[in-house]
Write a protein that holds these residues in place. Structure first.
Motif, PDB file in Angstrom:
ATOM      1  N   VAL A  21       0.868  -1.170   0.000  1.00 28.55           N
ATOM      2  CA  VAL A  21       0.000   0.000   0.000  1.00 28.55           C
ATOM      3  C   VAL A  21       0.911   1.227   0.000  1.00 28.55           C
ATOM      4  CG1 VAL A  21      -1.632   1.342   1.378  1.00 28.55           C
ATOM      5  CG2 VAL A  21      -1.903  -1.138   1.183  1.00 28.55           C
ATOM      6  N   VAL A  55      -2.451   6.559  -2.332  1.00 25.83           N
ATOM      7  CA  VAL A  55      -3.630   7.166  -1.736  1.00 25.83           C
ATOM      8  C   VAL A  55      -3.183   8.381  -0.923  1.00 25.83           C
ATOM      9  CG1 VAL A  55      -5.575   6.826  -0.159  1.00 25.83           C
ATOM     10  CG2 VAL A  55      -4.801   4.942  -1.620  1.00 25.83           C
ATOM     11  N   ARG A  86      -7.530   2.484   7.419  1.00 25.73           N
ATOM     12  CA  ARG A  86      -8.327   1.445   6.750  1.00 25.73           C
ATOM     13  C   ARG A  86      -8.938   1.983   5.456  1.00 25.73           C
ATOM     14  NH1 ARG A  86      -9.462   0.414  12.187  1.00 25.73           N
ATOM     15  NH2 ARG A  86     -11.448   1.565  12.117  1.00 25.73           N
ATOM     16  N   ARG A  87      -9.415   3.245   5.479  1.00 29.68           N
ATOM     17  CA  ARG A  87      -9.944   3.851   4.251  1.00 29.68           C
ATOM     18  C   ARG A  87      -8.885   3.917   3.162  1.00 29.68           C
ATOM     19  NH1 ARG A  87     -12.169   7.638   7.859  1.00 29.68           N
ATOM     20  NH2 ARG A  87     -10.590   9.198   7.275  1.00 29.68           N
ATOM     21  N   GLY A  89      -6.712   1.732   2.697  1.00 28.06           N
ATOM     22  CA  GLY A  89      -6.383   0.383   2.266  1.00 28.06           C
ATOM     23  C   GLY A  89      -5.336  -0.320   3.096  1.00 28.06           C
ATOM     24  N   SER A  91      -3.703  -2.641   5.692  1.00 23.24           N
ATOM     25  CA  SER A  91      -3.989  -3.880   6.405  1.00 23.24           C
ATOM     26  C   SER A  91      -2.750  -4.328   7.160  1.00 23.24           C
ATOM     27  CB  SER A  91      -4.427  -4.987   5.437  1.00 23.24           C
ATOM     28  OG  SER A  91      -5.709  -4.709   4.896  1.00 23.24           O
ATOM     29  N   SER A 142      -9.575   3.917  -5.561  1.00 27.26           N
ATOM     30  CA  SER A 142     -10.570   3.653  -4.516  1.00 27.26           C
ATOM     31  C   SER A 142     -10.227   2.307  -3.896  1.00 27.26           C
ATOM     32  CB  SER A 142     -11.987   3.632  -5.104  1.00 27.26           C
ATOM     33  OG  SER A 142     -12.327   4.879  -5.667  1.00 27.26           O
ATOM     34  N   PRO A 143      -9.296   2.302  -2.941  1.00 26.78           N
ATOM     35  CA  PRO A 143      -8.812   1.024  -2.412  1.00 26.78           C
ATOM     36  C   PRO A 143      -9.876   0.294  -1.612  1.00 26.78           C
ATOM     37  CG  PRO A 143      -8.000   2.840  -1.084  1.00 26.78           C
ATOM     38  CD  PRO A 143      -8.685   3.461  -2.264  1.00 26.78           C
ATOM     39  N   ALA A 144      -9.748  -1.033  -1.597  1.00 27.25           N
ATOM     40  CA  ALA A 144     -10.600  -1.828  -0.725  1.00 27.25           C
ATOM     41  C   ALA A 144     -10.278  -1.501   0.722  1.00 27.25           C
ATOM     42  CB  ALA A 144     -10.368  -3.319  -0.997  1.00 27.25           C
ATOM     43  N   GLU A 145     -11.292  -1.532   1.578  1.00 23.55           N
ATOM     44  CA  GLU A 145     -11.096  -1.237   3.002  1.00 23.55           C
ATOM     45  C   GLU A 145     -10.051  -2.162   3.606  1.00 23.55           C
ATOM     46  OE1 GLU A 145     -12.732   0.753   6.702  1.00 23.55           O
ATOM     47  OE2 GLU A 145     -12.881   1.188   4.560  1.00 23.55           O
ATOM     48  N   GLY A 146      -9.096  -1.582   4.322  1.00 26.22           N
ATOM     49  CA  GLY A 146      -8.089  -2.388   5.001  1.00 26.22           C
ATOM     50  C   GLY A 146      -8.604  -2.928   6.314  1.00 26.22           C
ATOM     51  N   ASP A 147      -7.757  -3.704   6.991  1.00 21.47           N
ATOM     52  CA  ASP A 147      -8.171  -4.301   8.265  1.00 21.47           C
ATOM     53  C   ASP A 147      -7.302  -3.859   9.442  1.00 21.47           C
ATOM     54  OD1 ASP A 147      -5.767  -5.737   8.110  1.00 21.47           O
ATOM     55  OD2 ASP A 147      -6.725  -7.633   7.601  1.00 21.47           O
TER      56      ASP A 147
END
Length: 283
Positions: A21, A55, A86-87, A89, A91, A142-147
């Motif tokens: 990321v 991002v 997280r927004r 991306g 993780s 628009s990245p997938a939500e991270g954890d």
């Protein structure tokens, strides 16, 4: 793990099967408002061209809370910081690379916060965006939500009392320019000078003309000559906890762990009960 990454290494990693990321944290301390000039707009700079897939992260809004008695860039609310990461991306199991416009201070602030909150694999692009040799992109991902779930305390953090004590028991570096340390000038905070016992170690002396860090062995020799030798505990402060993060990063490159006083001089000097030393010596 090395705390910095070269542009060629980043390009290779981005082309690999498991890319990191990438966060763009372009920011600069500006006196534009006082001068009647437009303020620096990091997002506009980002939208004009960035490392592909990067991002944007806003230092003032996402890497700090509102200025006040705790300083000009206090720690962000941990839950808010985690949500922002997280927004973007981020993780826990995915490496993160952070860069800025080349000064390195803002990127180091993001690096330190992620490390402090427990992310195990964060690096700063050495030399920032000017070092990047690939094409730039204007596409905003628009990245997938991270954890990523922040767990504060993974690296050293100082408050005012801790910084004062460390200046006597170990080594406390002042990363600001020498004239601010001495108290010759103070363009931002209430009063000039330094925390009694602190040692002047401007962060600008940790990099070469190209903005890249000096070799690790040179940085190690510099910090040892300034007192960070043996088992001495080391801490760093600056004006508001941004350039000091860059010095903590330089110390990490040198193989020397260090704690950060986030409130830094902006918090220390706002309290008239705190002592102030002036002149070239720690005192």
């Amino acid at each position: 793990m090395n705390a910095i990454i070269s542009a060629s290494e980043l390009a290779s990693d981005l082309a690999g099967e498991h890319p990191p990321v990438v966060l763009d944290v372009r920011w600069q301390l500006s006196m534009a408002k006082a001068a009647g000039e437009p303020a620096f707009d990091g997002r506009a700079e980002y939208e004009a061209g960035h490392v592909p897939g990067a991002v944007f992260v806003d230092l003032d809004r996402e890497l700090a809370s509102a200025p006040g008695a705790a300083g000009r860039h206090p720690l962000p609310d941990v839950a808010d910081f985690g949500a922002a990461m997280r927004r973007a991306g981020v993780s826990a199991a995915v490496p993160v690379v952070v860069y800025d416009g080349g000064q390195g201070w803002a990127a180091a602030r993001a690096w330190w916060l992620l490390r402090w909150t427990g992310h195990p694999d964060v690096r700063v692009l050495d030399g920032g965006l000017p070092a990047w040799e690939g094409a730039l992109s204007v596409d905003v991902p628009s990245p997938a939500e991270g954890d990523f779930e922040p767990a504060p305390g993974a690296v050293g953090l100082l408050d005012a009392d801790g910084a004062a004590a460390l200046a006597r028991s170990g080594v406390l570096f002042d990363a600001r320019a020498g004239e601010r340390y001495r108290g010759d000038v103070e363009p931002i905070d209430r009063v000039g000078g330094h925390i009694p016992g602190a040692v002047s170690a401007p962060t600008t002396e940790n990099v070469g003309a190209d903005g890249r860090f000096l070799p690790a062995e040179e940085l190690n020799a510099r910090f040892k000559a300034l007192g960070a030798a043996g088992d001495a505990e080391v801490g760093v402060y600056c004006g508001s906890g941004v350039s000091a993060a860059h010095e903590v990063l330089a110390l990490a490159v040198a193989g020397i762990p260090a704690a950060l006083y986030v409130g830094s001089w902006s918090a220390w000097s706002s309290d008239p009960q705190r002592p102030v030393a002036v002149g070239p010596e720690p005192q």
